[in-house]
Scaffold this active site. Structure first.
Site, PDB file in Angstrom:
ATOM      1  N   MET A   1       0.819  -1.160   0.000  1.00  0.00           N
ATOM      2  CA  MET A   1       0.000   0.000   0.000  1.00  0.00           C
ATOM      3  C   MET A   1       0.874   1.238   0.000  1.00  0.00           C
ATOM      4  O   MET A   1       1.566   1.482   0.948  1.00  0.00           O
ATOM      5  CB  MET A   1      -0.838   0.064   1.254  1.00  0.00           C
ATOM      6  CG  MET A   1      -1.873  -1.006   1.335  1.00  0.00           C
ATOM      7  SD  MET A   1      -2.355  -1.340   2.993  1.00  0.00           S
ATOM      8  CE  MET A   1      -1.621  -2.910   3.208  1.00  0.00           C
ATOM      9  N   GLY A 112       3.115  -5.656   1.477  1.00  0.00           N
ATOM     10  CA  GLY A 112       2.039  -4.696   1.289  1.00  0.00           C
ATOM     11  C   GLY A 112       1.470  -4.753  -0.115  1.00  0.00           C
ATOM     12  O   GLY A 112       1.303  -5.828  -0.702  1.00  0.00           O
ATOM     13  N   SER A 113       1.219  -3.607  -0.699  1.00  0.00           N
ATOM     14  CA  SER A 113       0.565  -3.556  -2.012  1.00  0.00           C
ATOM     15  C   SER A 113       1.452  -3.994  -3.161  1.00  0.00           C
ATOM     16  O   SER A 113       1.002  -4.010  -4.306  1.00  0.00           O
ATOM     17  CB  SER A 113       0.024  -2.148  -2.282  1.00  0.00           C
ATOM     18  OG  SER A 113      -1.178  -1.967  -1.584  1.00  0.00           O
ATOM     19  N   LEU A 114       2.699  -4.366  -2.904  1.00  0.00           N
ATOM     20  CA  LEU A 114       3.460  -5.076  -3.931  1.00  0.00           C
ATOM     21  C   LEU A 114       2.801  -6.412  -4.235  1.00  0.00           C
ATOM     22  O   LEU A 114       3.088  -7.039  -5.264  1.00  0.00           O
ATOM     23  CB  LEU A 114       4.903  -5.288  -3.479  1.00  0.00           C
ATOM     24  CG  LEU A 114       5.788  -4.040  -3.502  1.00  0.00           C
ATOM     25  CD1 LEU A 114       7.124  -4.319  -2.828  1.00  0.00           C
ATOM     26  CD2 LEU A 114       6.004  -3.568  -4.932  1.00  0.00           C
TER      27      LEU A 114
END
Length: 540
Positions: A1, A112-114
């Protein structure tokens, strides 16, 4: 994120400043000249004599910059890798994990958003195999998905991938970070969106939302008949060589995933929430620096035959190509941000969970990539954390790292909430002192006492409600999300609510005592007449 996931945090700062101004506890004018920062700051112009590959001097500059960033951000542990085509040409680790062990190339971090470009890679693999179609409506695969809103029934998988479904940031926030590790968690999370309402027609505009990737996780489970994490590991992670990746609670225990760190008044504090297997499609993949380096190699078109078979070169180009504007800074593709540094095309994504942060930056035409992982995170420092990897890529492309800073709106939020808490605490102490000291008779009218008391109590209760309920709702989150990602401001908002409520109670008690001490209305009127008579001129 990355920061876009936490747009609510910046809105929270703005909303608190407005609320504080309304009750006289802050002066927003002091911040009026501070402009909001972006995740990709304006860069210093590059020198155009950049070489084709990393030079020793560039790698030395990258190390120095990363160390400077780590010191500035007080990151307890960091890992960095530079990739050239199929090879990791440079790797460094610094500091310790949340258990006090030295960071190594095998230390796992949450990405996260990876996880979004990882999930997008799985979806592209299925599309190229003919198992699903990117332009098919989501309801073809999830019949229970019945969103309302403009043309909501036409939301396609492509809309989910490039974040143009019309599902809101709030839809994603409300169902994220569930820490659900029971079987079926991915589908349970997605089914919570069954009746969501969209805010725009599909394809109309970009709105970053975890909800899109929650639904993609459920689609993958539906068409493969496998749990999302199982399919991801077998079909994407292992073929890419990401053998250390985490997708289950058991994986996290086996790899000894250490606590991350959140910031409290600028200082990192250890934070060890449960793993969240239901959040793997959008944020809860775990990986070490070698794993993410292999993911970067694959997206540069490299790797062995198995890795290259996951997504074709044409599929990679489709994923990387930005098709929808994100503000004025860049465009969003299928799980990647399509940007430009130093006159060169760059594809990147950042990600965070409570306690961890990571960024992967690709320069596809140059065959270069930078990977950075941190075991600390705060939305207030999102730009600075992303800047480590982005700045390193600027160096590789012959430029200098652009300036980056903490979020001024969140800085202002912390300062003003701290000041409000201090004022309320002092006010409560003074009011308690007044309440418990001997009462002194004061010649005040009962109406004045009542009006003053009511105004004070109503104002204090309104401030309490604003701090713990109204303000979070205005920025599309609840207090639990604020506490999860911005614990210092969250705890201070609770303190404001508690102190304002306590002060309102003490103010009620003071008002009641003042009324009891005040003379009756008739006596007060008589005293007033007598006072006026004494003051009247002689002979009147």
């Amino acid at each position: 994120m990355d920061r876009r996931r936490h747009a609510w945090a910046r809105r929270l700062g703005a909303a608190w400043l407005a609320a504080a101004a309304a009750v006289g506890t802050a002066t927003p004018g002091a911040w009026a000249s501070t402009s909001a920062s972006t995740s990709t700051p304006t860069s210093t112009p590059a020198s155009k004599d950049a070489s084709e590959g990393p030079t020793p001097a560039q790698l030395k500059r990258i190390d120095a910059y990363a160390e400077e960033q780590r010191d500035r951000l007080r990151v307890p542990g960091m890992a960095l890798a530079v990739v050239r085509d199929d090879e990791v040409v440079h790797r460094r680790t610094w500091g310790k994990d949340g258990d006090g062990k030295p960071i190594t190339r095998h230390t796992p971090f949450l990405v996260g958003s990876l996880a979004k470009p990882i999930t997008a890679t799985a979806v592209l693999h299925l599309a190229e195999a003919g198992t699903l179609s990117l332009d098919a409506p989501v309801r073809r695969y999830l019949p229970w998905f019945h969103p309302s809103g403009p043309s909501a029934g036409r939301i396609t998988l492509r809309n989910l991938l490039n974040q143009t479904s019309g599902l809101s940031e709030q839809d994603g926030i409300a169902h994220a970070d569930r820490f659900d590790n029971a079987p079926g968690g991915v589908e349970r999370t997605a089914r919570a969106l069954a009746d969501a309402r969209t805010s725009a027609p599909p394809g109309k505009r970009h709105e970053y939302s975890n909800a899109n990737y929650m639904l993609l996780g459920a689609v993958v489970e539906k068409v493969t008949g496998q749990p999302f994490g199982t399919y991801l590991k077998r079909t994407v992670l292992r073929p890419l060589g990401m053998d250390g990746a985490l997708v289950t609670e058991r994986d996290a225990e086996r790899r000894q995933l250490a606590p991350g760190h959140r910031y409290f008044f600028g200082h990192p504090e250890s934070f060890d929430p449960p793993y969240d297997a239901s959040g793997v499609p959008y944020g809860y993949v775990g990986a070490d620096i070698d794993d993410l380096s292999k993911f970067a190699v694959a997206h540069l078109g490299g790797g062995d035959a198995a890795a290259r078979a996951v997504v074709s070169p044409a599929g990679l180009r489709e994923m990387h190509k930005g098709t929808i504007p994100v503000g004025t800074s860049h465009r969003y593709g299928l799980g990647w941000r399509d940007d430009s540094f130093e006159g060169e095309r760059v594809v990147w994504h950042g990600g965070a969970t409570p306690g961890y942060h990571g960024t992967v930056v690709l320069a596809p035409e140059r065959g270069l990539a930078v990977v950075v992982q941190d075991n600390a995170y705060s939305p207030q420092r999102d730009e600075l954390l992303n800047a480590t990897a982005l700045g390193a890529m600027h160096i590789l492309l012959g430029g200098r790292p652009p300036a980056a800073s903490t979020d001024p709106m969140l800085d202002a939020l912390l300062i003003t909430v701290t000041a409000t808490t201090a004022v309320l605490a002092l006010g409560l102490l003074w009011s308690l002192f007044r309440l418990f000291r001997p009462s002194r008779r004061r010649a005040r009218g009962r109406r004045r006492i009542v009006v003053g008391g009511v105004v004070a109590v109503v104002g204090l209760l309104a401030l309490a409600a604003t701090a713990v309920y109204i303000l979070p709702r205005q920025v599309t989150v609840d207090l639990s999300e604020i506490l999860l990602f911005v614990p210092d401001s969250g705890r201070l908002l609770i303190a404001v609510g508690a102190l304002a409520t306590a002060l309102a109670a003490v103010r009620c008690a003071l008002t009641v005592r003042a009324l009891r001490a005040a003379p009756p209305v008739a006596q007060a009127d008589s005293d007033a007449v007598r006072d006026r008579t004494r003051e009247a001129p002689a002979g009147v």
